[in-house]
Write an enzyme that holds these catalytic residues in place. Sequence first.
Site, mmCIF file in Angstrom:
data_model
loop_
_atom_site.group_PDB
_atom_site.id
_atom_site.type_symbol
_atom_site.label_atom_id
_atom_site.label_comp_id
_atom_site.label_asym_id
_atom_site.label_seq_id
_atom_site.Cartn_x
_atom_site.Cartn_y
_atom_site.Cartn_z
ATOM 1 N N ASN A 120 0.819 -1.225 0.000
ATOM 2 C CA ASN A 120 0.000 0.000 0.000
ATOM 3 C C ASN A 120 0.846 1.266 0.000
ATOM 4 O O ASN A 120 0.589 2.202 -0.764
ATOM 5 C CB ASN A 120 -0.952 -0.001 1.202
ATOM 6 N N HIS A 166 -17.696 36.555 -29.738
ATOM 7 C CA HIS A 166 -18.754 35.767 -30.399
ATOM 8 C C HIS A 166 -18.318 35.296 -31.789
ATOM 9 O O HIS A 166 -19.156 35.039 -32.652
ATOM 10 C CB HIS A 166 -20.064 36.556 -30.540
ATOM 11 N N SER A 287 -5.856 15.544 -49.059
ATOM 12 C CA SER A 287 -6.999 14.652 -49.158
ATOM 13 C C SER A 287 -6.702 13.618 -50.231
ATOM 14 O O SER A 287 -6.043 13.908 -51.227
ATOM 15 C CB SER A 287 -8.239 15.468 -49.546
ATOM 16 N N LYS A 293 -7.138 20.220 -51.300
ATOM 17 C CA LYS A 293 -7.291 20.322 -49.845
ATOM 18 C C LYS A 293 -6.007 20.118 -49.061
ATOM 19 O O LYS A 293 -5.131 19.362 -49.441
ATOM 20 C CB LYS A 293 -8.326 19.294 -49.352
ATOM 21 N N GLU A 300 -6.625 19.103 -35.325
ATOM 22 C CA GLU A 300 -7.878 18.413 -34.996
ATOM 23 C C GLU A 300 -7.647 17.326 -33.946
ATOM 24 O O GLU A 300 -8.466 17.129 -33.040
ATOM 25 C CB GLU A 300 -8.485 17.784 -36.261
ATOM 26 N N TYR A 327 -6.745 2.103 2.180
ATOM 27 C CA TYR A 327 -6.576 1.577 0.821
ATOM 28 C C TYR A 327 -7.712 0.637 0.439
ATOM 29 O O TYR A 327 -8.184 -0.158 1.240
ATOM 30 C CB TYR A 327 -5.239 0.824 0.719
HETATM 31 N N1 ARG Z 1 -1.339 -3.368 -7.600
HETATM 32 C C1 ARG Z 1 -1.833 -2.672 -6.446
HETATM 33 C C2 ARG Z 1 -2.291 -1.260 -6.833
HETATM 34 O O1 ARG Z 1 -1.910 -0.804 -7.859
HETATM 35 C C3 ARG Z 1 -0.763 -2.596 -5.405
HETATM 36 C C4 ARG Z 1 -1.249 -2.450 -4.016
HETATM 37 C C5 ARG Z 1 -1.883 -3.708 -3.573
HETATM 38 N N2 ARG Z 1 -2.202 -3.666 -2.191
HETATM 39 C C6 ARG Z 1 -3.050 -4.543 -1.654
HETATM 40 N N3 ARG Z 1 -3.283 -4.435 -0.408
HETATM 41 N N4 ARG Z 1 -3.627 -5.457 -2.366
HETATM 42 O O2 ARG Z 1 -3.050 -0.619 -6.136
#
Ligand code: ARG
Length: 467
Positions: A120, A166, A287, A293, A300, A327
């Site tokens: 995490n 405008h 084109s 053209k 674009e 997380y």
């Molecule tokens: N691949 C995961 C992500 O991108 C990594 C973290 C995973 N953590 C977990 N507790 N499963 O978020």
Amino acid sequence: MADGSSETKSSNQMWGGRFASGPDAIMEEINASIGFDKKLYAQDIRGSIAHATMLAHQGIISAEDKDKIVHGLDTILSEIDSGAFEFSRRLEDIHMNIEARLAALIGPAAGRLHTARSRNDQVALDFRLWVKEELQKTEKALTGLIAAFLDRAEEHAETVMPGFTHLQTAQPVTFGHHCMAYVEMFGRDRARVRHAIEHMDESPIGAAALAGTGFPIDRHMTAMALGFREPTRNSIDTVSDRDFALEFLSIAAIAATHLSRLAEEIVIWSTPQFGFIRLSDAFSTGSSIMPQKKNPDAAELVRAKTGRVNGSLVALLTVMKGLPLAYSKDMQEDKEQVFDAAESLELAIAAMTGMIRDVTIRADRMKAAAGSGYSTATDLADWLVREAGLPFRDAHHVTGRVVALAEQKGCDLADLPLAELQAINSAITDKVYGVLTVEASVASRTSFGGTAPSEVRKQIAWWRARN
Ligand code: ARG
């Protein structure tokens, strides 16, 4: 009741195709991020080296193990750089791919690297490092685009063109002034980039899963080693925060929106009807069927890339909306949005910088258009206020009658005979012709930030000192 094997069989038929092997295959498909997060390998390795070095420094792992880990990670870095590394989807993501390879290379010492951290904080670190580098690239690219505009503005500080509101001819302006409007826009984008870099300059590593760790780690040491100002202050926030990605996407969306407006002007200006510019062959195509053209494809496509970038912002906002702390796996969906937006923005800025440098400015066409549509009518009204002492509302009315007369005669304001002007208002003298030309009009607008060439040159100098 069907027996076990036939139940498996019928379920498999329902999943079908590539998921024929059942739940494992589906889980692997939905869970794995290696297909896109391998982009983070350099950041992941850099983060792991800093982490291992800190662990050894703090006596949490031995110096010997640290050396093995660092050496192994260096090997993996060159394997990935050279294309020799084999990524495995079974190992889910970049973090586990690298850790598994490290174990194969150095044995049990590899298992000590993940002490006092979790995926995490690891992914938060890797991604933050990546976004920070991308922002630094964006800052450079915007500086290049601003420089291109400053050069064109300098070259065309005196070139008169119609100014629009405008998309109707309003008042004459200079092309240099118009270029400087984009300098302001991209300058603001760059300021937002710089601010975001400062904002996100905190190291997530050491937040661990969400609660921090009991190991005596030194988060300031890893923060310094990885080029961050300081460590983040709340471990729960650290692993649940993706503001840095959202800020990147917001900045990218605003910049892409600016680019799309510029692209639109290029598309309009390069039509035969406007004919203000001629695009170089490098940024247009012919084109296949109509030989006359020349299509502004690059402009674009820049205009269209804005859709992807804006879409990425909305996508990630929607992923993050309502997520409980800390997380959640939802957050794995952050990367593709950012990667795609970054690629689109980089390309769009590069294409636009090239177009601005290459484009031919047709000053004669701009000037002719600037004079049409009675664009100096406001100058006439201002003159009546200044020289004839009329209240502005009366001057506006008189000017309206003068414009109607010119319209009826099918001529420009400057072509009307003095006698006919005086028939509308006797205070008009032949001095009025001095303000009816487009050059006189732009030269008179010397208010701060105005379109007069003298003022535009001041704006250019101000920006040159800051670019
Ligand atoms: N691949 C995961 C992500 O991108 C990594 C973290 C995973 N953590 C977990 N507790 N499963 O978020």
